[in-house]
Structure formats: C-alpha cells, structure tokens
Write a protein that holds these residues in place. Structure first.
Motif, PDB file in Angstrom:
ATOM      1  N   ALA A  97       0.808  -1.219   0.000  1.00 32.36           N
ATOM      2  CA  ALA A  97       0.000   0.000   0.000  1.00 32.36           C
ATOM      3  C   ALA A  97       0.843   1.273   0.000  1.00 32.36           C
ATOM      4  O   ALA A  97       0.381   2.320  -0.420  1.00 32.36           O
ATOM      5  CB  ALA A  97      -0.923   0.000   1.208  1.00 32.36           C
ATOM      6  N   LYS A  98       2.066   1.218   0.443  1.00 35.35           N
ATOM      7  CA  LYS A  98       2.919   2.405   0.555  1.00 35.35           C
ATOM      8  C   LYS A  98       3.477   2.771  -0.811  1.00 35.35           C
ATOM      9  O   LYS A  98       4.017   1.942  -1.526  1.00 35.35           O
ATOM     10  CB  LYS A  98       4.062   2.099   1.522  1.00 35.35           C
ATOM     11  CG  LYS A  98       4.977   3.224   1.794  1.00 35.35           C
ATOM     12  CD  LYS A  98       4.476   4.059   2.939  1.00 35.35           C
ATOM     13  CE  LYS A  98       5.542   5.070   3.314  1.00 35.35           C
ATOM     14  NZ  LYS A  98       5.030   6.397   3.368  1.00 35.35           N
ATOM     15  N   GLU A  99       3.327   4.036  -1.203  1.00 32.82           N
ATOM     16  CA  GLU A  99       3.920   4.499  -2.444  1.00 32.82           C
ATOM     17  C   GLU A  99       4.832   5.677  -2.146  1.00 32.82           C
ATOM     18  O   GLU A  99       4.655   6.383  -1.158  1.00 32.82           O
ATOM     19  CB  GLU A  99       2.862   4.864  -3.487  1.00 32.82           C
ATOM     20  CG  GLU A  99       2.030   6.068  -3.174  1.00 32.82           C
ATOM     21  CD  GLU A  99       0.995   6.352  -4.258  1.00 32.82           C
ATOM     22  OE1 GLU A  99       0.827   5.557  -5.176  1.00 32.82           O
ATOM     23  OE2 GLU A  99       0.346   7.394  -4.159  1.00 32.82           O
ATOM     24  N   SER A 100       5.801   5.883  -2.990  1.00 33.38           N
ATOM     25  CA  SER A 100       6.769   6.941  -2.754  1.00 33.38           C
ATOM     26  C   SER A 100       6.171   8.310  -3.056  1.00 33.38           C
ATOM     27  O   SER A 100       5.117   8.424  -3.686  1.00 33.38           O
ATOM     28  CB  SER A 100       7.998   6.717  -3.636  1.00 33.38           C
ATOM     29  OG  SER A 100       7.668   6.962  -4.985  1.00 33.38           O
ATOM     30  N   ASP A 101       6.847   9.356  -2.618  1.00 33.60           N
ATOM     31  CA  ASP A 101       6.410  10.720  -2.901  1.00 33.60           C
ATOM     32  C   ASP A 101       6.365  10.981  -4.397  1.00 33.60           C
ATOM     33  O   ASP A 101       5.463  11.644  -4.895  1.00 33.60           O
ATOM     34  CB  ASP A 101       7.330  11.732  -2.221  1.00 33.60           C
ATOM     35  CG  ASP A 101       7.129  11.785  -0.717  1.00 33.60           C
ATOM     36  OD1 ASP A 101       6.074  11.312  -0.235  1.00 33.60           O
ATOM     37  OD2 ASP A 101       8.020  12.303  -0.019  1.00 33.60           O
ATOM     38  N   ALA A 102       7.341  10.445  -5.113  1.00 34.95           N
ATOM     39  CA  ALA A 102       7.377  10.639  -6.566  1.00 34.95           C
ATOM     40  C   ALA A 102       6.181   9.970  -7.231  1.00 34.95           C
ATOM     41  O   ALA A 102       5.577  10.533  -8.146  1.00 34.95           O
ATOM     42  CB  ALA A 102       8.678  10.084  -7.147  1.00 34.95           C
ATOM     43  N   GLU A 103       5.820   8.777  -6.764  1.00 35.28           N
ATOM     44  CA  GLU A 103       4.652   8.084  -7.316  1.00 35.28           C
ATOM     45  C   GLU A 103       3.373   8.844  -7.000  1.00 35.28           C
ATOM     46  O   GLU A 103       2.480   8.944  -7.844  1.00 35.28           O
ATOM     47  CB  GLU A 103       4.567   6.657  -6.770  1.00 35.28           C
ATOM     48  CG  GLU A 103       5.654   5.739  -7.283  1.00 35.28           C
ATOM     49  CD  GLU A 103       5.692   4.403  -6.563  1.00 35.28           C
ATOM     50  OE1 GLU A 103       5.956   3.395  -7.236  1.00 35.28           O
ATOM     51  OE2 GLU A 103       5.465   4.366  -5.333  1.00 35.28           O
ATOM     52  N   THR A 104       3.296   9.385  -5.801  1.00 38.42           N
ATOM     53  CA  THR A 104       2.120  10.165  -5.412  1.00 38.42           C
ATOM     54  C   THR A 104       2.003  11.407  -6.278  1.00 38.42           C
ATOM     55  O   THR A 104       0.918  11.723  -6.777  1.00 38.42           O
ATOM     56  CB  THR A 104       2.194  10.566  -3.927  1.00 38.42           C
ATOM     57  OG1 THR A 104       2.232   9.373  -3.135  1.00 38.42           O
ATOM     58  CG2 THR A 104       1.001  11.400  -3.516  1.00 38.42           C
ATOM     59  N   LYS A 105       3.113  12.101  -6.496  1.00 42.31           N
ATOM     60  CA  LYS A 105       3.100  13.306  -7.326  1.00 42.31           C
ATOM     61  C   LYS A 105       2.708  12.978  -8.764  1.00 42.31           C
ATOM     62  O   LYS A 105       1.946  13.713  -9.386  1.00 42.31           O
ATOM     63  CB  LYS A 105       4.463  13.994  -7.288  1.00 42.31           C
ATOM     64  CG  LYS A 105       4.721  14.689  -5.981  1.00 42.31           C
ATOM     65  CD  LYS A 105       6.079  15.358  -5.960  1.00 42.31           C
ATOM     66  CE  LYS A 105       6.326  16.004  -4.605  1.00 42.31           C
ATOM     67  NZ  LYS A 105       7.643  16.630  -4.528  1.00 42.31           N
TER      68      LYS A 105
END
Length: 80
Positions: free
Chosen positions: A20-28
């Motif tokens: 479930a955890k995604e990186s900041d870059a993936e979120t952006k």
C-alpha cells in the motif's frame, strides 16, 4: 497452531503495508495524472456547453487522454 496462525497474520499485515505504501514521486505522478484527466474532462464539458456535437467532444476527449487513462472516455463514463 496458535503460533502458526499468528505468524500468518503478521505476514499478511506486513505484506499489506508494504504494497500500500507508495513513494512521494509516485504520489506526485498520480496527482499529475488526475489533474490532467480533470482538465480533459473540463474541456469536454466546455465543448458540450458550446453546443458542439457529443461525438466531436468525445473525440477531443479521447485525444486529450491518449496514454493517460483507461478506456475511451478517459477512465470515466456516466450514463446517458
């Protein structure tokens, strides 16, 4: 038996958290895609408001969303 069940539950919870955890870059990147889809849908709404034919507006929507979303209606379709 109880230890085995506990181990399975712990493994399942750990796997769920890791997936479930995604990186900041993936979120952006995800946010940017949603904004682009929203802009394409806004343009489609403005196209329809201007009195243009639905087929023409749908073609413009498809062009704006090419490679961005799933389906021929930019990832979103409502009933007509």
């Amino acid at each position: 038996m109880k230890k085995m069940l506990l181990a399975l539950v712990v493994c399942a919870l750990t796997a769920t958290v890791c997936v479930a955890k995604e990186s900041d870059a993936e979120t952006k990147a995800d946010v940017a895609k949603h904004r682009a889809m929203a802009a394409a849908h806004l343009a489609a709404a403005q196209c329809r408001e201007s009195g243009k034919d639905e087929d023409l507006c749908n073609k413009e929507l498809q062009a704006a969303c090419k490679g961005l979303a799933i389906g021929k209606f930019c990832g979103m379709k409502h009933e007509h």
